[in-house]
Write an enzyme that holds these catalytic residues in place. Structure first.
Site, PDB file in Angstrom:
ATOM      1  N   CYS A  16       0.776  -1.224   0.033  1.00 36.53           N
ATOM      2  CA  CYS A  16       0.149  -0.116  -0.055  1.00 36.53           C
ATOM      3  C   CYS A  16       0.783   1.355  -0.014  1.00 36.53           C
ATOM      4  CB  CYS A  16      -0.912  -0.113   1.249  1.00 36.53           C
ATOM      5  SG  CYS A  16      -2.049  -1.189   1.478  1.00 36.53           S
ATOM      6  N   GLY A  49       0.271   0.714  -5.006  1.00 34.98           N
ATOM      7  CA  GLY A  49      -0.742  -0.199  -5.074  1.00 34.98           C
ATOM      8  C   GLY A  49      -1.994   0.275  -6.157  1.00 34.98           C
ATOM      9  N   ASN A 123      -0.104   0.970   5.799  1.00 31.76           N
ATOM     10  CA  ASN A 123       0.657   0.385   4.743  1.00 31.76           C
ATOM     11  C   ASN A 123       1.547  -1.003   5.755  1.00 31.76           C
ATOM     12  OD1 ASN A 123       4.047   0.973   3.441  1.00 31.76           O
ATOM     13  ND2 ASN A 123       2.662  -0.488   2.805  1.00 31.76           N
ATOM     14  N   GLY A 124       1.421  -2.068   5.263  1.00 28.03           N
ATOM     15  CA  GLY A 124       2.139  -2.769   6.161  1.00 28.03           C
ATOM     16  C   GLY A 124       1.400  -4.204   6.212  1.00 28.03           C
ATOM     17  N   TYR A 282      13.705  -2.252  -5.318  1.00 25.20           N
ATOM     18  CA  TYR A 282      12.553  -2.392  -6.449  1.00 25.20           C
ATOM     19  C   TYR A 282      11.260  -1.682  -5.969  1.00 25.20           C
ATOM     20  CZ  TYR A 282       9.020  -4.972  -9.313  1.00 25.20           C
ATOM     21  OH  TYR A 282       8.177  -5.360 -10.340  1.00 25.20           O
TER      22      TYR A 282
END
Length: 494
Positions: A16, A49, A123-124, A282
């Protein structure tokens, strides 16, 4: 030989991106364009996302929200932006690691509590979600999704046993949450009094603070403040980065400014911080700045390190456009072998859902890339990739290059082999699906049709990342390499 990973169009995905924005006191809200700022901020972190997105805004009394499935630009139309009123708000881009890809799982999550509403974007992935789910359900609180982000929202909403006669003490509730689940999350939390930004005590997921600038008679003035997963989202809305939220830190954004409230330490004080090293490899956009250094520069350094570790005789260095380009440039610089493009990308080819025949399906690479034959005919190529997951995409690319006249193709990977799943927010598949657990580098080179294949070492990656770090936090920076080494920063709940 062990069973090969199943074929797929699999790519690594982050879970996310989160974003928050609040206007300063005295700012003309129409000119400020709160919802437009959040919309542009989410566009800037769209790569984190692409399944769904949502925005929730507020004015201290009322809240406004809009969510949908798909890309940010397709979800928010002009009328949607106009409907998102107020002076503060948060936004979210989602890629699912927990919970299905459905509208019900779109964030931010919004709930009413005994002390007013709260909206949360996460996020996570929580490493102890199972036990937390049992705790929430035992508190007679219902859950409508399988998302661990909803768990966070409900845990924050549950009033403490002692009560809060003067209203919700959100910093105290956040601290309580952080002591119950220490990894992995970056949160933006919208309340009637402002926005909180939270980073887990290990600093596994990124979060930074920025400010919006506007021109005035006195020069540049601050018009508002921001929270974002990545600093790359700031320039498009006339903002600049201030600093990274520290591991374990709670910050609060109000119309008066940013307050750094508290830092929650890991339960084991000896544990180092564990920022995800694959953000550098990345996930992050190349112009993002982490720990005082630009991601692009780290990727170049990975290429230089790879050239030192894995030299090979060739006429040109190249890459598959575009994610490994900085590493390829770094490799070329260090090796003295020129960087030359060997493929051109058709940027209008996305995922193809209608594939009428096996023959056309196998031409997928030909739809995406065209060989620049004159650049490499009868030459030896060093082809740089940023990572290899299942190994399905590289084989047809090598075939295209060989059929177009490449004399040799040597693969060099600017990261170590992926061997372990991630349980902290990155969609890395099972050990059995990771090709590095199935084949040695020599076996993989043969399988892909390459003349050789060498990965960057773990030490080499860590060296490249640490080289340009500027100390921006009170604790020495540390990095999670669990997907490479199997050494997880926290105990996992099975």
């Amino acid at each position: 030989m062990a069973k090969l990973p199943r074929e797929s169009c699999y790519e690594l995905q982050d879970s996310c991106g989160v974003f928050g924005c609040i206007a300063a006191e005295g700012v003309d809200l129409k000119e400020f364009g709160l919802a437009n700022n959040i919309f542009l901020g989410l566009l800037g972190i769209q790569h984190r996302g692409q399944e769904s997105a949502g925005i929730v805004t507020g004015d201290g009394t009322s809240i406004y929200q809009h969510k949908g499935m798909g890309l940010v630009s397709n979800i928010f139309k002009e009328e949607d932006i106009k409907s998102l009123q107020g002076y503060m708000g948060i936004g979210h881009n989602r890629y699912s690691t927990m919970g299905a890809s459905k509208l019900v799982n779109c964030q931010p999550f919004v709930v009413d509590t005994a002390q007013n509403w709260i909206a949360v974007a996460h996020n996570g992935e929580l490493v102890n979600a199972k036990s937390l789910r049992k705790k929430v359900l035992a508190s007679n609180v219902g859950l409508s999704t399988k998302s661990d982000s909803e768990l966070i929202t409900q845990l924050l909403s549950i009033s403490p046993p002692c009560g809060e006669p003067e209203g919700a003490n959100w910093p105290s509730r956040i601290k309580r949450l952080m002591n119950e689940t220490q990894c992995a999350y970056a949160l933006v939390i919208l309340t009637k009094d402002g926005i909180f930004g939270v980073r887990d005590p290990y600093g596994n997921r990124p979060l930074c603070v920025g400010k919006i600038l506007r021109s005035s008679d006195n020069g540049k003035e601050c018009a508002g403040w921001l929270l974002s997963s990545e600093s790359c989202s700031f320039p498009s809305i006339g903002a600049e980065k201030l600093y990274d939220v520290e591991p374990g830190e709670i910050v609060q954004l109000t119309r008066k400014g940013v307050s750094r409230l508290e830092i929650v330490q890991p339960l084991r004080l000896s544990d180092p911080t564990a920022f995800c090293i694959f953000e550098y490899v990345y996930f992050a956009r190349a112009d993002t700045v982490f720990e005082g250094q630009m991601v692009y520069n780290v990727r170049q350094e990975c290429g230089r390190q790879l050239a030192d570790e894995a030299p090979v005789e060739a006429e040109i260095v190249s890459t598959v456009p575009d994610s490994a380009t900085p590493a390829a440039i770094g490799y070329a610089e260090r090796s003295g072998i020129p960087y030359v493009e060997v493929l051109t990308r058709n940027r209008y080819v996305g995922r193809t859902f209608i594939q009428p025949s096996t023959r056309l399906r196998k031409l997928g690479v030909a739809r995406k890339f065209g060989p620049l034959t004159a650049n490499f005919l009868n030459k030896r190529i060093i082809l740089i990739d940023d990572s290899i997951v299942r190994g399905n995409t590289m084989a047809p690319i090598i075939k295209v290059l060989r059929e177009a006249g490449a004399a040799e193709v040597h693969i060099r990977v600017a990261s170590p082999p992926l061997k372990h799943p991630c349980y902290m927010g990155i969609n890395i598949p099972t050990k059995e699906e990771l090709i590095a657990n199935v084949m040695s580098p020599d076996e993989l080179a043969k399988y892909l049709g390459a003349d050789s294949l060498v990965y960057l070492s773990v030490d080499g990656l860590q060296s490249a990342v640490r080289k340009g770090i500027q100390m921006t936090t009170s604790k020495p920076p540390g990095h999670c390499t669990a997907c490479l080494t199997g050494k997880y920063p926290v105990e996992l709940e099975w």
